[in-house]
Design an enzyme around this catalytic site. Structure first.
Site, PDB file in Angstrom:
ATOM      1  N   ASN A   1      -7.960   1.611   7.344  1.00 21.82           N
ATOM      2  CA  ASN A   1      -6.538   1.515   8.383  1.00 21.82           C
ATOM      3  C   ASN A   1      -6.879   2.205   9.530  1.00 21.82           C
ATOM      4  O   ASN A   1      -6.980   1.480  10.765  1.00 21.82           O
ATOM      5  CB  ASN A   1      -5.544   2.095   7.377  1.00 21.82           C
ATOM      6  CG  ASN A   1      -4.271   1.721   8.240  1.00 21.82           C
ATOM      7  OD1 ASN A   1      -4.115   1.447   9.185  1.00 21.82           O
ATOM      8  ND2 ASN A   1      -3.172   2.333   7.491  1.00 21.82           N
ATOM      9  N   THR A   2      -7.222   3.588   9.562  1.00 18.59           N
ATOM     10  CA  THR A   2      -7.316   4.134  10.970  1.00 18.59           C
ATOM     11  C   THR A   2      -8.164   3.474  11.788  1.00 18.59           C
ATOM     12  O   THR A   2      -7.946   3.461  13.086  1.00 18.59           O
ATOM     13  CB  THR A   2      -7.738   5.649  10.604  1.00 18.59           C
ATOM     14  OG1 THR A   2      -7.029   6.145   9.456  1.00 18.59           O
ATOM     15  CG2 THR A   2      -7.638   6.371  11.786  1.00 18.59           C
TER      16      THR A   2
ATOM     17  N   ASP B   1       0.840  -1.190   0.091  1.00 16.38           N
ATOM     18  CA  ASP B   1      -0.051  -0.027   0.085  1.00 16.38           C
ATOM     19  C   ASP B   1       0.935   1.326   0.079  1.00 16.38           C
ATOM     20  O   ASP B   1       1.913   1.195   0.541  1.00 16.38           O
ATOM     21  CB  ASP B   1      -0.928   0.029   1.237  1.00 16.38           C
ATOM     22  CG  ASP B   1      -2.022   1.021   1.085  1.00 16.38           C
ATOM     23  OD1 ASP B   1      -2.422   1.428   0.078  1.00 16.38           O
ATOM     24  OD2 ASP B   1      -2.744   1.080   2.410  1.00 16.38           O
TER      25      ASP B   1
END
Ligand SMILES: [Zn+2]
Length: 290
Positions: A240-241, A80
């Protein structure tokens, strides 16, 4: 087993999206995999440059491969946001299934040149090693930081969103497999709420380019926005977060609740479970499951 390209096509035909979740450690991988396996859905694990440096490039490849081979399970590894041809090449050489070249800060022509080089290298290695490495690139700025933000990152606005015309030109010039457009999405979670997504722009970009689209910066977006964008041509969604927040909050609580505990496999399962809960909810949403 089908290739990732085939799973993406399958998701597209079903009006669903494959979940892409980043990890920094083995515990998050277990949480994500538990959720995917429970729902029997293909999954992509992401390692950004920073995450890859921490986990280890070859270690990351070995972890995903071990699960895939042991359980005959469609779990794939994506490099990524890699910021140069050199780091993309290292990931491809190590055995990643897909890469994201992110040189969106360069001019359009420079972005095209670097991205094209990555796509050509992936093609060459795929042919030589009988693999099918996918190359994704980003067009239009969406910020860079997967954390909780006080305000919208500078440079993210309606004016920097990807246009169908630019997207078409970019895809034709580079030969990429997947495109990550800017359609109102932003990396990280904005405290006052993330901006709304623009499904009509997804539709226009998809029609102009004809290739699967990837939604980055999914954390913090509204459920109805996800569903609308997936319907219009988003085939992969990055989260993600939300995972980082769930993991860290659960770990902090676990340590606070058990101040004498020093055995990692006793204080970490709460963090694994918290990741699993987030991922399960997201996967259900992306796959139209109740
Ligand atoms: Zn991203």
């Amino acid at each position: 087993m089908k290739t990732l390209r085939e799973y993406i096509k399958e998701a597209d035909e079903k009006g669903a999206a494959i979940g892409h979740f980043n990890i920094s450690n083995l515990e998050a991988l277990h949480g994500i995999y538990n959720a995917a396996k429970k729902l029997n859905l293909p999954i992509i694990i992401g390692l950004s440059e920073g995450e890859e440096a921490f986990v280890g490039r070859e270690e990351g490849v070995a972890l995903i491969r071990a699960i895939r081979e042991r359980d005959n399970y469609p779990i794939f590894l994506n490099a990524d946001h890699h910021y140069s041809f050199e780091s993309v090449k290292l990931a491809i050489d190590a055995g990643f299934d897909a890469v994201v070249i992110d040189v969106v800060k360069l001019s359009l022509e420079e972005n095209i040149a670097v991205t094209k080089k990555c796509a050509e290298y992936a093609r060459k290695i795929s042919k030589k090693e009988n693999r099918d490495i996918l190359v994704e690139a980003e067009l239009g700025f969406i910020g860079t930081s997967s954390k909780v933000l006080d305000k919208l990152p500078e440079g993210v606005s309606e004016a920097t969103m990807t246009t169908p015309e630019n997207a078409k030109y970019f895809v034709e010039q580079t030969g990429i497999d997947l495109l990550a457009p800017s359609i109102g999405n932003v990396h990280g979670m904005v405290k006052s709420g993330n901006p709304r997504l623009h499904p009509e722009r997804v539709k226009a970009i998809r029609e102009a380019t004809g290739i699967p689209l990837v939604l980055h910066g999914g954390s913090g977006s509204m459920n109805e926005d996800f569903v609308a964008c997936i319907k219009e041509g988003i085939d992969i969604v990055h989260i993600n977060t939300e995972i980082r927040v769930a993991f860290t909050d659960a770990l902090r609580k676990s340590l606070a609740d058990n101040p004498e505990e020093t055995t990692p496999y006793k204080y970490l399962p709460a963090a694994v479970a918290a990741v699993e809960t987030v991922v399960e909810a997201r996967l259900k949403l992306f796959n139209n499951l109740k």
